[in-house]
Every structure is written in C-alpha cells, then in structure tokens.
Write a protein that holds these residues in place. Structure first.
Motif, PDB file in Angstrom:
ATOM      1  N   ALA A  54      59.362  42.719  63.174  1.00 53.80           N
ATOM      2  CA  ALA A  54      59.931  42.144  61.949  1.00 53.80           C
ATOM      3  C   ALA A  54      60.646  40.823  62.246  1.00 53.80           C
ATOM      4  CB  ALA A  54      60.898  43.140  61.303  1.00 53.80           C
ATOM      5  N   TYR A  58      59.548  37.102  60.884  1.00 57.18           N
ATOM      6  CA  TYR A  58      60.515  36.282  60.162  1.00 57.18           C
ATOM      7  C   TYR A  58      60.637  34.894  60.787  1.00 57.18           C
ATOM      8  CZ  TYR A  58      64.989  34.364  58.762  1.00 57.18           C
ATOM      9  OH  TYR A  58      65.962  33.522  58.324  1.00 57.18           O
ATOM     10  N   THR A  61      57.533  32.653  60.191  1.00 57.17           N
ATOM     11  CA  THR A  61      57.230  32.212  58.827  1.00 57.17           C
ATOM     12  C   THR A  61      58.345  31.410  58.170  1.00 57.17           C
ATOM     13  OG1 THR A  61      58.046  34.316  57.936  1.00 57.17           O
ATOM     14  CG2 THR A  61      55.679  34.146  58.405  1.00 57.17           C
ATOM     15  N   ARG A  62      59.502  31.324  58.788  1.00 54.88           N
ATOM     16  CA  ARG A  62      60.570  30.557  58.133  1.00 54.88           C
ATOM     17  C   ARG A  62      60.292  29.062  58.267  1.00 54.88           C
ATOM     18  NH1 ARG A  62      65.836  30.436  62.024  1.00 54.88           N
ATOM     19  NH2 ARG A  62      64.772  29.375  63.715  1.00 54.88           N
TER      20      ARG A  62
END
Length: 177
Positions: A54, A58, A61-62
């Motif tokens: 996870a 994160y 993709t930020r």
C-alpha cells in the motif's frame, strides 16, 4: 440427553449422543482457543506485506512537484535560423520548428515551445526574456560608420555615452580611427 430411536432398532443398540459427543466437543473448543504461533507469524508477515504494498502504491502514484527550473541564459537567434523558423511556422509545422530551435540552441522543450508560439502569434522577439537582441557591431565600427557619414559630433557623443570618457578623450578616440 439425545437418544436416537429407530423403529426397528433394539433397545440395547440405542446411541447416547450426548455422552459420545461431549469429549470431542471439549477437545474442539480447546483446539480453537489456542492458535499456533506459526499462524500468528504468518498473519503478521501478511499484514506487513500488505502495508508495504500500500505504501509503495501510494508513493508511486502521488504527484511530485516539478523541479525548480534552472535560469536560462538568453540566446541569440542567427538570422538564418530565425528565417527558417518563420518559414516552418508559415507552413504550420510548429513541431518541426520547435525541434529545429532546440537543435540549434539547446533550449528545453517548454522554452522552445514558448518562443515558437510567440513567433507564430506574430510577437516581436526583442522583448522575449530568452532572446538577446542581434549583435551590434563593436564601438569602433559604429564610430567609423558615423565618420564616413560625416557625423563626427554624433560619433563623439556615442563614444562618451558608451564608455563614460570625457569630451577630450572621446575626441582623441574618434580622431584615432
């Protein structure tokens, strides 16, 4: 107490379910109450892996802020290059014009696109922050041109304005040419 009775079953063959099921039920309750350490370790490892996945998703993709742009030194467009760019823009080949500008100047894509867009819109590039005005002749050449035109006084003013010389020093410089 449960007793199974079947119509054709003799009395001595009846099964006492409560007596026969109490021992396995107790054993089953003891087994379910204690979870083996291996299962606890496996569950912990799975939870840690899920958390790492996870976090990785994160971070991947930020949106990251764009790096600060480096200041770009102004460039001079050679007359041939400017003519070629205007020709490409007139033919609506903006991408090719951007590519040509980048190849000749080393500008980054954004700056080259802004310059080509400004040229396509008909803007004068003399005020563009990344374009230097065309090179002027050196002071001596310009003074000679003024002298050939018979404008000696303007030549002296030109020398004084660009060098800060006093009137006598500027006159000596003009006379030496």
């Amino acid at each position: 107490m449960f007793i199974i009775k079947q119509p054709d079953m003799p009395e001595n063959k009846r099964i006492d379910l409560q007596a026969s099921c109490t021992i396995p039920r107790m054993a089953l309750a003891e087994e379910s109450a204690s979870i083996s350490p291996e299962i606890i370790v496996i569950a912990f490892v799975l939870i840690v892996l899920a958390a790492l996945i996870a976090i990785t998703v994160y971070l991947a993709t930020r949106r990251r802020p764009a790096p600060p742009m480096q200041p770009i030194a102004p460039i001079r467009l050679a007359p041939e290059l400017e003519h070629e760019l205007r020709h490409l823009i007139a033919q609506r080949q903006l991408i090719h014009a951007i590519k040509t500008l980048r190849q000749h100047t080393g500008l980054d894509l954004r700056t080259a696109k802004n310059i080509v867009d400004a040229m396509a819109a008909g803007h004068d590039l003399t005020g563009h922050p990344h374009i230097r005005p065309p090179m002027q002749a050196d002071l001596a050449t310009r003074v000679r041109e003024l002298l050939q035109a018979g404008r000696t006084e303007q030549a002296i003013f030109l020398v004084r304005g660009e060098t800060g010389m006093d009137a006598q020093a500027a006159e000596r410089f003009v006379a030496s040419l």
